[in-house]
Write an enzyme that holds these catalytic residues in place. Structure first.
Site, PDB file in Angstrom:
ATOM      1  N   HIS A   1       0.843  -1.199   0.000  1.00 39.37           N
ATOM      2  CA  HIS A   1       0.000   0.000   0.000  1.00 39.37           C
ATOM      3  C   HIS A   1       0.877   1.247   0.000  1.00 39.37           C
ATOM      4  CE1 HIS A   1      -2.852   3.070   1.320  1.00 39.37           C
ATOM      5  NE2 HIS A   1      -2.078   3.293   2.363  1.00 39.37           N
TER       6      HIS A   1
ATOM      7  N   ASP B   1       6.269  21.307 -26.980  1.00 41.05           N
ATOM      8  CA  ASP B   1       6.299  19.958 -26.390  1.00 41.05           C
ATOM      9  C   ASP B   1       7.368  19.946 -25.307  1.00 41.05           C
ATOM     10  OD1 ASP B   1       6.290  17.095 -25.940  1.00 41.05           O
ATOM     11  OD2 ASP B   1       5.356  16.893 -27.899  1.00 41.05           O
TER      12      ASP B   1
ATOM     13  N   TRP C   1       7.658   0.161   3.713  1.00 39.54           N
ATOM     14  CA  TRP C   1       8.126   0.917   2.533  1.00 39.54           C
ATOM     15  C   TRP C   1       9.512   1.495   2.768  1.00 39.54           C
ATOM     16  CZ3 TRP C   1       9.287   6.032   1.091  1.00 39.54           C
ATOM     17  CH2 TRP C   1       9.170   6.998   2.097  1.00 39.54           C
TER      18      TRP C   1
ATOM     19  N   SER D   1      13.167   6.167 -14.223  1.00 37.47           N
ATOM     20  CA  SER D   1      12.061   6.897 -14.843  1.00 37.47           C
ATOM     21  C   SER D   1      11.983   8.322 -14.290  1.00 37.47           C
ATOM     22  CB  SER D   1      10.759   6.136 -14.601  1.00 37.47           C
ATOM     23  OG  SER D   1       9.654   6.978 -14.737  1.00 37.47           O
ATOM     24  N   SER D   2      12.100   8.450 -12.962  1.00 38.15           N
ATOM     25  CA  SER D   2      12.008   9.773 -12.338  1.00 38.15           C
ATOM     26  C   SER D   2      13.142  10.681 -12.786  1.00 38.15           C
ATOM     27  CB  SER D   2      12.086   9.658 -10.820  1.00 38.15           C
ATOM     28  OG  SER D   2      10.959   9.020 -10.330  1.00 38.15           O
TER      29      SER D   2
ATOM     30  N   HIS E   1      13.328  12.020   3.417  1.00 41.14           N
ATOM     31  CA  HIS E   1      12.655  13.264   3.780  1.00 41.14           C
ATOM     32  C   HIS E   1      12.475  14.207   2.603  1.00 41.14           C
ATOM     33  CE1 HIS E   1      10.366  15.792   6.310  1.00 41.14           C
ATOM     34  NE2 HIS E   1      10.930  16.764   5.639  1.00 41.14           N
TER      35      HIS E   1
ATOM     36  N   GLU F   1      12.040  13.308  -0.274  1.00 37.02           N
ATOM     37  CA  GLU F   1      10.971  12.645  -1.026  1.00 37.02           C
ATOM     38  C   GLU F   1       9.590  13.144  -0.582  1.00 37.02           C
ATOM     39  OE1 GLU F   1      10.607  10.641  -3.571  1.00 37.02           O
ATOM     40  OE2 GLU F   1       8.551   9.937  -3.274  1.00 37.02           O
TER      41      GLU F   1
ATOM     42  N   TYR G   1       8.804  15.986   0.289  1.00 38.17           N
ATOM     43  CA  TYR G   1       8.566  17.281  -0.357  1.00 38.17           C
ATOM     44  C   TYR G   1       8.374  17.126  -1.857  1.00 38.17           C
ATOM     45  CZ  TYR G   1       9.100  19.063   4.183  1.00 38.17           C
ATOM     46  OH  TYR G   1       8.877  19.278   5.507  1.00 38.17           O
TER      47      TYR G   1
ATOM     48  N   SER H   1      -1.647  26.915  -5.797  1.00 35.06           N
ATOM     49  CA  SER H   1      -1.337  28.313  -6.102  1.00 35.06           C
ATOM     50  C   SER H   1      -1.902  28.758  -7.451  1.00 35.06           C
ATOM     51  CB  SER H   1       0.181  28.538  -6.084  1.00 35.06           C
ATOM     52  OG  SER H   1       0.701  28.206  -4.823  1.00 35.06           O
TER      53      SER H   1
ATOM     54  N   HIS I   1      15.089  13.382  11.991  1.00 37.54           N
ATOM     55  CA  HIS I   1      13.871  13.336  12.805  1.00 37.54           C
ATOM     56  C   HIS I   1      13.130  12.009  12.636  1.00 37.54           C
ATOM     57  CE1 HIS I   1      11.637  15.628   9.353  1.00 37.54           C
ATOM     58  NE2 HIS I   1      11.513  14.336   9.175  1.00 37.54           N
ATOM     59  N   HIS I   2      13.557  11.194  11.684  1.00 30.01           N
ATOM     60  CA  HIS I   2      12.983   9.851  11.573  1.00 30.01           C
ATOM     61  C   HIS I   2      13.745   8.851  12.430  1.00 30.01           C
ATOM     62  CE1 HIS I   2      10.327  10.912   8.197  1.00 30.01           C
ATOM     63  NE2 HIS I   2      11.283  11.754   7.884  1.00 30.01           N
TER      64      HIS I   2
ATOM     65  N   THR J   1       6.802  27.229   5.218  1.00 31.34           N
ATOM     66  CA  THR J   1       5.483  26.639   4.989  1.00 31.34           C
ATOM     67  C   THR J   1       4.393  27.591   5.477  1.00 31.34           C
ATOM     68  OG1 THR J   1       6.526  24.497   5.384  1.00 31.34           O
ATOM     69  CG2 THR J   1       4.135  24.521   5.235  1.00 31.34           C
TER      70      THR J   1
ATOM     71  N   LYS K   1       3.684  30.233   2.983  1.00 29.11           N
ATOM     72  CA  LYS K   1       2.817  29.780   1.896  1.00 29.11           C
ATOM     73  C   LYS K   1       1.353  29.791   2.329  1.00 29.11           C
ATOM     74  CE  LYS K   1       4.299  27.397  -1.327  1.00 29.11           C
ATOM     75  NZ  LYS K   1       5.272  27.583  -2.398  1.00 29.11           N
TER      76      LYS K   1
ATOM     77  N   ARG L   1       1.904   1.183  15.057  1.00 28.08           N
ATOM     78  CA  ARG L   1       1.567   1.053  13.635  1.00 28.08           C
ATOM     79  C   ARG L   1       2.074  -0.296  13.119  1.00 28.08           C
ATOM     80  NH1 ARG L   1       6.021   4.796  10.446  1.00 28.08           N
ATOM     81  NH2 ARG L   1       4.847   4.125   8.633  1.00 28.08           N
TER      82      ARG L   1
HETATM   83  C1  HEM Z   1       5.073  17.814   3.529  1.00 28.39           C
HETATM   84  C2  HEM Z   1       4.637  16.625   3.476  1.00 28.39           C
HETATM   85  C3  HEM Z   1       5.005  15.565   4.449  1.00 28.39           C
HETATM   86  C4  HEM Z   1       4.948  14.243   4.182  1.00 28.39           C
HETATM   87  C5  HEM Z   1       4.526  13.640   2.870  1.00 28.39           C
HETATM   88  C6  HEM Z   1       5.393  13.529   5.362  1.00 28.39           C
HETATM   89  C7  HEM Z   1       5.482  12.147   5.467  1.00 28.39           C
HETATM   90  C8  HEM Z   1       5.921  11.463   6.553  1.00 28.39           C
HETATM   91  C9  HEM Z   1       5.971  10.016   6.680  1.00 28.39           C
HETATM   92  C10 HEM Z   1       5.586   9.021   5.578  1.00 28.39           C
HETATM   93  C11 HEM Z   1       6.422   9.722   7.919  1.00 28.39           C
HETATM   94  C12 HEM Z   1       6.558   8.328   8.506  1.00 28.39           C
HETATM   95  C13 HEM Z   1       7.947   7.843   8.656  1.00 28.39           C
HETATM   96  C14 HEM Z   1       7.987   6.413   9.163  1.00 28.39           C
HETATM   97  O1  HEM Z   1       7.651   5.479   8.391  1.00 28.39           O
HETATM   98  O2  HEM Z   1       8.356   6.203  10.331  1.00 28.39           O
HETATM   99  C15 HEM Z   1       6.699  10.987   8.575  1.00 28.39           C
HETATM  100  C16 HEM Z   1       7.223  11.126   9.810  1.00 28.39           C
HETATM  101  C17 HEM Z   1       7.619  12.335  10.359  1.00 28.39           C
HETATM  102  N1  HEM Z   1       7.352  13.589   9.860  1.00 28.39           N
HETATM  103 FE1  HEM Z   1       6.483  13.997   8.140  1.00 28.39          FE
HETATM  104  N2  HEM Z   1       5.712  14.441   6.325  1.00 28.39           N
HETATM  105  C18 HEM Z   1       5.476  15.692   5.809  1.00 28.39           C
HETATM  106  C19 HEM Z   1       5.633  16.881   6.461  1.00 28.39           C
HETATM  107  C20 HEM Z   1       6.206  17.033   7.679  1.00 28.39           C
HETATM  108  C21 HEM Z   1       6.406  18.279   8.365  1.00 28.39           C
HETATM  109  C22 HEM Z   1       5.955  19.646   7.832  1.00 28.39           C
HETATM  110  C23 HEM Z   1       7.050  17.989   9.513  1.00 28.39           C
HETATM  111  C24 HEM Z   1       7.514  18.905  10.594  1.00 28.39           C
HETATM  112  C25 HEM Z   1       7.625  20.220  10.513  1.00 28.39           C
HETATM  113  C26 HEM Z   1       7.226  16.555   9.572  1.00 28.39           C
HETATM  114  C27 HEM Z   1       7.861  15.869  10.590  1.00 28.39           C
HETATM  115  C28 HEM Z   1       7.904  14.511  10.699  1.00 28.39           C
HETATM  116  C29 HEM Z   1       8.576  13.837  11.774  1.00 28.39           C
HETATM  117  C30 HEM Z   1       9.341  14.478  12.921  1.00 28.39           C
HETATM  118  C31 HEM Z   1       8.405  12.463  11.556  1.00 28.39           C
HETATM  119  C32 HEM Z   1       8.985  11.332  12.389  1.00 28.39           C
HETATM  120  C33 HEM Z   1       7.955  10.589  13.145  1.00 28.39           C
HETATM  121  C34 HEM Z   1       8.480   9.367  13.805  1.00 28.39           C
HETATM  122  O3  HEM Z   1       9.408   8.728  13.296  1.00 28.39           O
HETATM  123  O4  HEM Z   1       7.979   9.027  14.876  1.00 28.39           O
HETATM  124  N3  HEM Z   1       6.698  16.000   8.446  1.00 28.39           N
HETATM  125  N4  HEM Z   1       6.365  12.022   7.720  1.00 28.39           N
HETATM  126 CU   LIG Z   2      11.212  13.567   7.336  1.00 25.34          CU
END
Ligand code: HEM
Ligand SMILES: [Cu+2]
Length: 524
Positions: free
Chosen positions: A76, A105, A141, A168-169, A252, A254, A256, A267, A301-302, A327, A330, A449
């Site tokens: 998923h 084009d 993933w 591809s990307s 990370h 990614e 964005y 916008s 932060h991950h 952000t 914006k 999770r």
């Molecule tokens: C902009 C689009 C964003 C997407 C698509 C996104 C996506 C994700 C995803 C998929 C995870 C899960 C990681 C895992 O599998 O453990 C995650 C975790 C996290 N995100 Fe985002 N995020 C976004 C924005 C943000 C923003 C704006 C912040 C903070 C200002 C943020 C802070 C965090 C943090 C700190 C985690 C870690 C959580 C943990 O491991 O417990 N993210 N994010």
């Molecule tokens: Cu991140």
């Protein structure tokens, strides 16, 4: 404009039948292919999510085995990210970037064909894994070792598929950057480009910077699996945490890649339906650039719980929080654009307004997670699941719906069914909140999770979430009906479909002719 199209009728011929789609080098055909591919993958990955929510409706094991549950969550996630959101945005880029900058084009039309056709190959590999001994990949993933080094043949296929999608990307990004930098109509300076074009230019650079990092990481997994290296094997002197560093240095940025094009679409739409120019255009461009640059220094932060020096934790906490500043710029500008505008709420605008509200909520829960001591509690709980679905579903996905409704008349030549569009919107926005909002509470209460079963006290919120999930899933069929109806007929769309719309794409007929801008338009 008329001079450009007066002679079109003579040579607006194009190949037809199946081979038109296989061999096409036309940016509009390729955009259409990308969009249909993404829609099909959306229903596939969505049906996996429905199975997940069915299993989690009650505690205990009901429908699937734990191993299969892990395959469901992994597939998923992988397919939603690489098979739905990214291809859908690339479809938008293919259709809209040349139209919006007045180019005939994309810069490399034949490479463009390759970029697309690699994707179905990767998709067949990924989906085919379900039919292999041991089933599909089940390591999440994020592909963390040591689990990812121990799995069966599906894990190799996943690595191969990730390589193919990465190739591809990268080809797509080279095409987009070259097109934007070299093929703008005379007079269109960089600071006159539509915001959607700007956001995609910056996204393409992010892709080129990060995809090779991901390719490197999965290649190291592959050699660890088969060629006796020990990059990530502690017993051989390697380090599994090193994988996490490399992965999130890609991962990370990614996220964005999955959200900057959404900012671009929003916008375009808000000024149209507020009937005012975008507030703070230049600051929007700089904010997008700042977000992209900052995205490279926050990966830690991950990894707050892997054992990191306090100084590292502080660095990643503050740098992550810093992203909230651009952000916020914006969000402020979108609200200021709407301020005292003469707004109307056609379906694209509804999705855009929902985007601004709900994406902001996802951003706030991201800020909560950025606080290191809080994240140590919430890591790998449903709070994280709630957070990233608020940014990915009501963020990325809703922007894709907004953009699809906004440009569908330009693509098909027909107005879509506004009643059905609004129904799709309201059902989606309500059920999306029923689905994901309770997950914040589940996470705060400690539900982990990626689990197929849970303790009794989590039952009620899980049932609410599952009911929201089934409504959300069913509502998406309405979108399919709307698209099919618009493709097959409906009220004729004018050139400038929306009263408040600005930009070169609205100067050509609807549907946009097969060849546009053979003579470049002048931009003043
Ligand atoms: C902009 C689009 C964003 C997407 C698509 C996104 C996506 C994700 C995803 C998929 C995870 C899960 C990681 C895992 O599998 O453990 C995650 C975790 C996290 N995100 Fe985002 N995020 C976004 C924005 C943000 C923003 C704006 C912040 C903070 C200002 C943020 C802070 C965090 C943090 C700190 C985690 C870690 C959580 C943990 O491991 O417990 N993210 N994010
Ligand atoms: Cu991140």
């Amino acid at each position: 404009m008329d001079a450009t199209h007066a002679h079109d009728h003579g040579h607006d011929h194009h190949p037809s039948g199946l081979m038109r789609w296989v061999k096409t080098t036309n940016h509009k055909d390729i955009g259409t292919l990308y969009l249909w591919f993404a829609l099909i993958m959306f229903f596939f990955a969505g049906s996996l999510a429905m199975m997940i929510r069915a299993e989690l409706f009650e505690p205990g094991m009901q429908f699937v085995h734990p191993e299969f549950f892990n395959q469901l969550t992994t597939m998923h996630g992988l397919i939603m990210i690489f098979g739905v959101i990214m291809p859908a945005f690339t479809g938008f880029a293919n259709w809209q970037v040349p139209l919006m900058i007045g180019a005939p084009d994309m810069a490399f039309p034949r490479m463009n064909n390759w970029s697309f056709w690699l994707l179905p190959v990767a998709a067949i590999f990924l989906i085919g894994e379900f039919f292999l001994p041991g089933g599909a990949v089940a390591g999440g993933w994020t592909m963390y070792p040591p689990l990812f080094i121990q799995g069966g043949v599906s894990y190799d296929l996943t690595i191969f598929a990730v390589h193919i999608m990465g190739a591809s990307s990268i080809m797509g990004s080279i095409n987009i950057i070259t097109t934007i930098l070299n093929m703008r109509a005379p007079g269109m300076t960089m600071m006159k480009m539509p915001m959607f074009v700007w956001t995609w230019l910056i996204t393409a650079y992010l892709l080129i910077a990060t995809m090779p990092v991901l390719a490197g990481a999965v290649t190291m997994l592959l050699t660890d699996r088969h060629f006796g290296t020990h990059f990530f094997n502690a017993a051989g002197g390697g380090d599994p945490v090193m994988f996490q560093h490399i992965f999130w240095f890609f991962g990370h940025p990614e996220v964005y890649i999955l959200i900057l094009p959404a900012f671009g679409i929003i916008s375009q739409i808000i000024p149209t339906f507020a009937r005012k120019p975008l507030f703070g255009y230049a600051s929007m461009v700089y904010a997008t650039g700042s977000i992209a640059i900052l995205s490279f220094i926050v990966w830690g932060h991950h990894m707050f719980t892997v054992g990191m020096p306090a100084a590292g934790q502080l660095f990643f906490m503050y740098s992550t929080m810093l992203i909230a500043v651009p952000t916020g710029v914006k969000v402020f500008n979108w609200v200021a654009t709407m301020w005292k505008g003469s707004m109307t709420f056609e379906t694209p605008m509804l999705f855009a307004v929902a985007f601004v509200c709900l994406f902001t909520m996802g951003g706030f829960s991201g800020l909560v997670l950025a606080i290191t001591p809080v994240d140590i509690q919430l890591q790998d709980t449903y709070y994280v699941v709630a957070h990233f679905h608020y940014v990915l579903v009501s963020g990325a996905l809703f922007s894709i719906f907004a953009g699809a409704y906004y440009w569908l008349p330009k693509w098909t030549g027909h107005m879509y069914d506004e009643k059905l569009g609004k129904l799709h919107f309201w059902l989606s926005v309500i059920s999306m909140n029923i689905l994901f909002f309770p997950m914040h509470f589940l996470g705060l209460a400690g539900m982990p999770r990626r689990v197929p079963d849970y303790a009794l006290q989590f039952t009620q919120f899980n049932q609410i979430a599952s009911i929201g999930g089934f409504i959300f899933g069913a509502s998406q069929l309405i979108f399919l009906i709307v698209v099919l109806k618009a493709v097959r007929g409906g009220a004729k769309a004018t050139d400038k479909v929306w009263e408040g719309a600005e930009g070169l794409e609205w100067t050509v007929p609807s549907p946009a002719p097969y060849h546009t801008f053979e003579t470049a338009p002048m931009v003043k």
